[in-house]
Design an enzyme around this catalytic site. Structure first.
Site, PDB file in Angstrom:
ATOM      1  N   ARG A  66       0.853  -1.183   0.000  1.00 21.01           N
ATOM      2  CA  ARG A  66       0.000   0.000   0.000  1.00 21.01           C
ATOM      3  C   ARG A  66       0.891   1.236   0.000  1.00 21.01           C
ATOM      4  NH1 ARG A  66      -4.982   1.683   4.017  1.00 21.01           N
ATOM      5  NH2 ARG A  66      -3.464   1.377   5.683  1.00 21.01           N
ATOM      6  N   GLU A 121     -12.814   4.818   0.251  1.00 20.58           N
ATOM      7  CA  GLU A 121     -13.009   5.087   1.677  1.00 20.58           C
ATOM      8  C   GLU A 121     -13.426   6.523   1.975  1.00 20.58           C
ATOM      9  OE1 GLU A 121      -9.227   4.417   3.695  1.00 20.58           O
ATOM     10  OE2 GLU A 121      -8.148   4.715   1.810  1.00 20.58           O
ATOM     11  N   ASP A 147     -12.937   5.067   7.491  1.00 22.01           N
ATOM     12  CA  ASP A 147     -12.638   6.377   6.904  1.00 22.01           C
ATOM     13  C   ASP A 147     -13.868   6.977   6.237  1.00 22.01           C
ATOM     14  OD1 ASP A 147      -9.639   7.153   7.076  1.00 22.01           O
ATOM     15  OD2 ASP A 147      -9.604   5.017   6.638  1.00 22.01           O
ATOM     16  N   ILE A 213      -6.664  -7.109  10.184  1.00 23.69           N
ATOM     17  CA  ILE A 213      -5.624  -6.286  10.793  1.00 23.69           C
ATOM     18  C   ILE A 213      -4.827  -7.064  11.838  1.00 23.69           C
ATOM     19  CG2 ILE A 213      -6.698  -4.052  10.365  1.00 23.69           C
ATOM     20  CD1 ILE A 213      -7.788  -4.172  13.243  1.00 23.69           C
ATOM     21  N   HIS A 214      -5.165  -8.339  12.019  1.00 24.53           N
ATOM     22  CA  HIS A 214      -4.437  -9.184  12.969  1.00 24.53           C
ATOM     23  C   HIS A 214      -4.445 -10.610  12.427  1.00 24.53           C
ATOM     24  CE1 HIS A 214      -3.436 -11.368  16.658  1.00 24.53           C
ATOM     25  NE2 HIS A 214      -2.965 -10.224  17.128  1.00 24.53           N
ATOM     26  N   ASP A 261     -32.491 -22.502 -12.809  1.00 23.82           N
ATOM     27  CA  ASP A 261     -32.395 -21.753 -14.058  1.00 23.82           C
ATOM     28  C   ASP A 261     -31.032 -21.080 -14.113  1.00 23.82           C
ATOM     29  OD1 ASP A 261     -32.666 -19.782 -12.188  1.00 23.82           O
ATOM     30  OD2 ASP A 261     -34.550 -18.968 -12.982  1.00 23.82           O
TER      31      ASP A 261
END
Length: 279
Positions: A66, A121, A147, A213-214, A261
């Site tokens: 990033r 964000e 954010d 994040i972990h 379908d």
């Protein structure tokens, strides 16, 4: 490859970068933006470049970086893409297709061909989500709820109704463009039950994966975005029945009392795609 789980690690922490593959995430994001303080940006660039160039660092996961917005992002790209580029670049705060093409173009200038994972964000980003998703270099779109909520002045709640419109708009934009949609993070990494529920809801909305994040969040997310055995068995049965129906010239057919379908056939194909199985 699938992008069920997308795990972020701070770019100035080499020990975490090297340990990240052990979490089992499909995508590892080495973060040069929010996770790094302004006075450590240069150090983080050097750290990420060193890890990427280490021949002993060879994870099975997709590795992305990033970058920072604006000119700082071009400095990031020059540092990490010149010798041993990552598999992808992550663009924060995307509000237009130009944000994607600018980063991809900067990478090409130093000889790297990196697809872009764009994070939407902000209010402007959500409104521009179709344009961002349709940019030629976009491989996936991420919804960043925290954010976004701050940008519009919303108050976050456990129910998440204040960000639901934006969450749905991003997944629709990604689907229309044929790129992956990555759902927002669950901020309380110790809340496994809440994460499981949130990930299941994101899957029902149509998301392909979710931010982590972990490392402890990764197994829960991978499970939520992987078809279970029952779904896979149903999908295989549907596609086998489709083959028989096609021989008889029938577009609609039954499986265990359920009328099938074209939309349900597509669901079956999606399930096997996510499971990595042929049909």
């Amino acid at each position: 490859m699938p992008r069920r789980s997308v795990l972020f690690s701070p770019g100035d922490r080499p020990e975490l970068l090297r340990k990240a593959p052990g979490a089992g995430a499909d995508v590892l994001v080495f973060d040069l933006e929010d996770a790094v303080s302004p006075d450590r940006k240069a150090e983080a660039r050097e750290t990420v470049a060193a890890v990427l160039s280490d021949p002993d660092f060879d994870p099975d996961a997709e590795v992305a970086v990033r970058v920072n917005p604006g000119d700082a992002g071009h400095d990031d790209i020059a540092a990490v893409c010149t010798e041993h580029p990552p598999d992808a670049l992550v663009v924060p705060k995307a509000t237009s297709a130009d944000d994607v093409t600018s980063v991809a173009g900067a990478a090409r200038e130093v000889g790297a061909d990196c697809p872009v994972i764009a994070i939407v964000e902000s209010a402007a980003g959500v409104l521009a989500a179709p344009e961002v998703a349709a940019a030629p270099d976009t491989a996936a779109v991420v919804f960043g709820a925290e954010d976004f909520a701050a940008d519009v002045g919303a108050t976050r709640s456990d129910e998440g109704t204040e960000v639901l419109y934006a969450r749905e708009r991003v997944v629709v934009a990604a689907a229309a463009a044929g790129v992956d949609a990555i759902d927002t993070l669950h901020v309380d990494y110790q809340d496994e039950a809440g994460l499981r529920e949130d990930a299941a809801f994101g899957r029902r909305l149509g998301y392909d994966g979710k931010l982590a994040i972990h490392p402890a969040q990764v197994p829960v997310i991978n499970e939520a975005f992987s078809p279970d055995d029952e779904d896979v068995a149903w999908a295989k049965k549907v596609l086998r029945a489709r083959g028989e129906a096609a021989k008889e010239g029938r577009g609609v057919f039954g499986v265990d009392g359920e009328m099938i379908d074209a939309p349900l056939v597509k669901q079956a194909e999606n399930i096997l795609d996510r499971a990595g199985e042929s049909y």
